[in-house]
Motif scaffolding. Sequence first.
Motif, PDB file in Angstrom:
ATOM      1  N   CYS A 184       0.797  -1.109   0.046  1.00 46.87           N
ATOM      2  CA  CYS A 184      -0.157   0.137  -0.160  1.00 46.87           C
ATOM      3  C   CYS A 184       0.732   1.270  -0.141  1.00 46.87           C
ATOM      4  O   CYS A 184       0.442   2.313  -0.509  1.00 46.87           O
ATOM      5  N   HIS A 185       1.932   1.293   0.655  1.00 45.22           N
ATOM      6  CA  HIS A 185       2.693   2.366   0.814  1.00 45.22           C
ATOM      7  C   HIS A 185       4.034   2.238  -0.363  1.00 45.22           C
ATOM      8  O   HIS A 185       5.120   1.686   0.143  1.00 45.22           O
ATOM      9  N   ARG A 186       3.886   3.279  -1.205  1.00 46.57           N
ATOM     10  CA  ARG A 186       4.691   2.891  -2.305  1.00 46.57           C
ATOM     11  C   ARG A 186       6.210   3.465  -2.014  1.00 46.57           C
ATOM     12  O   ARG A 186       7.028   2.768  -2.497  1.00 46.57           O
ATOM     13  N   GLY A 187       6.138   4.370  -1.125  1.00 44.66           N
ATOM     14  CA  GLY A 187       7.582   4.601  -0.641  1.00 44.66           C
ATOM     15  C   GLY A 187       8.140   4.006   0.583  1.00 44.66           C
ATOM     16  O   GLY A 187       9.210   4.280   0.947  1.00 44.66           O
ATOM     17  N   ALA A 188       7.689   2.802   0.900  1.00 44.73           N
ATOM     18  CA  ALA A 188       8.192   2.112   2.082  1.00 44.73           C
ATOM     19  C   ALA A 188       9.244   1.671   2.067  1.00 44.73           C
ATOM     20  O   ALA A 188      10.078   1.907   3.001  1.00 44.73           O
ATOM     21  N   GLU A 189       9.973   1.279   0.775  1.00 43.07           N
ATOM     22  CA  GLU A 189      11.434   1.052   0.876  1.00 43.07           C
ATOM     23  C   GLU A 189      12.452   1.940   1.026  1.00 43.07           C
ATOM     24  O   GLU A 189      13.555   1.820   1.438  1.00 43.07           O
ATOM     25  N   GLN A 190      11.832   3.224   0.566  1.00 40.47           N
ATOM     26  CA  GLN A 190      12.570   4.528   0.936  1.00 40.47           C
ATOM     27  C   GLN A 190      12.401   5.136   2.353  1.00 40.47           C
ATOM     28  O   GLN A 190      12.787   6.081   2.594  1.00 40.47           O
ATOM     29  N   GLY A 191      11.546   4.531   3.080  1.00 40.79           N
ATOM     30  CA  GLY A 191      11.338   4.999   4.403  1.00 40.79           C
ATOM     31  C   GLY A 191      10.122   5.783   4.561  1.00 40.79           C
ATOM     32  O   GLY A 191       9.931   6.477   5.583  1.00 40.79           O
ATOM     33  N   PHE A 192       9.535   6.021   3.484  1.00 40.41           N
ATOM     34  CA  PHE A 192       8.245   7.087   3.407  1.00 40.41           C
ATOM     35  C   PHE A 192       6.837   6.221   3.469  1.00 40.41           C
ATOM     36  O   PHE A 192       6.712   5.585   2.597  1.00 40.41           O
ATOM     37  N   PHE A 193       6.104   6.814   4.365  1.00 37.19           N
ATOM     38  CA  PHE A 193       4.650   6.019   4.311  1.00 37.19           C
ATOM     39  C   PHE A 193       3.766   7.228   4.424  1.00 37.19           C
ATOM     40  O   PHE A 193       3.395   7.899   5.216  1.00 37.19           O
ATOM     41  N   GLY A 194       3.351   7.217   3.035  1.00 33.84           N
ATOM     42  CA  GLY A 194       1.994   7.943   2.804  1.00 33.84           C
ATOM     43  C   GLY A 194       0.671   7.332   2.930  1.00 33.84           C
ATOM     44  O   GLY A 194       0.694   6.292   3.164  1.00 33.84           O
ATOM     45  N   GLU A 195      -0.209   8.385   2.735  1.00 33.03           N
ATOM     46  CA  GLU A 195      -1.754   7.756   3.084  1.00 33.03           C
ATOM     47  C   GLU A 195      -1.943   7.619   1.609  1.00 33.03           C
ATOM     48  O   GLU A 195      -1.972   8.604   0.588  1.00 33.03           O
ATOM     49  N   GLU A 196      -2.342   6.279   1.314  1.00 30.27           N
ATOM     50  CA  GLU A 196      -2.691   6.190  -0.338  1.00 30.27           C
ATOM     51  C   GLU A 196      -3.766   5.281  -0.304  1.00 30.27           C
ATOM     52  O   GLU A 196      -4.455   4.686   0.519  1.00 30.27           O
TER      53      GLU A 196
END
Lengths: 135, 163
Positions: free
Chosen positions: B151-163
């Motif tokens: 669900c969090h496309r930026g997770a691998e980069q450490g960013f967790f957005g609301e998507e």
Amino acid sequence: MMHKRKLAVLAAIAALAGATAVMAGPRDDILAGYAAEAGVTAFDAAAGKALFTGTHTGGKPETPSCTTCHTGNLTGPGKTRAGKVIEPMAVSANPQRFTDPAKVEKWFGRNCRSVLGRECSAKEKGDVITWLSSL
Amino acid sequence: MANILPGSLRAASLSLALAAGFASAATAEEGEGVYFGAVTDPTVKQECSACHMAFSAGMLPASSWTAILGDLSNHFGEDASLDDKTTAAIRDWLTGNAAQPSRWMTNAADGGDTPMRITETTWWTRVHNGEVNPAAFDNPRVGSRANCAACHRGAEQGFFGEE
């Protein structure tokens, strides 16, 4: 004098043979090591298949079989319980399989303890690699 | 109460995050989500992403990482053993970059200060419960609460957005 085309074909065959030898080398070495450790001269692909596809009770309940994550289609990808893709186990689909001795030992160690609750024997490791190399 | 979370909080999710306790980490920027910091250590990144994504160190307090790295042979239903040297290196990096202990980081269920799962922490449950349909975690394309990147496309980069 040999035609250029014939030369090119011969060169291609030689290159292919060379590439095959390079790819097979490390895996053969790993199998030879397990054969020596087990004191056997040949491995049993059918036994490897039985171990890999069987359902076991000695390990962790979450992972009763190798196929829990690797699935029953070994030429296709598997998936970890946390959702990550696992590259295919069959050598035909993934020629890099069983060419890095440390990696092979690391994952047989972890996964045999997870699925079986014990270490795999050298014979079992050789059987599994032999089966996965035959698919 | 100081709830310190590494990284920056983006403005658009401020109300949710304030309610949830990310407040002191807030920096007003555009966008939505929380930055936990990517795993930058090569060993941690490689070893901890073999089966699941390499979770940000800031998602758990140091005591949790110490406990988790102390029992890799029983790692959430699998044996994830590593040699002692590698285990120590990973533990040192994760504890060195861990979350500051706080009520926000503790175990939501029993209030203990050493949560063993990120999904048990107060912050994780508060942010996801009521926000995400529990059935979504059983979707075959997600498969697990540990699969943040589903669900969090930026997770691998450490960013967790609301998507």
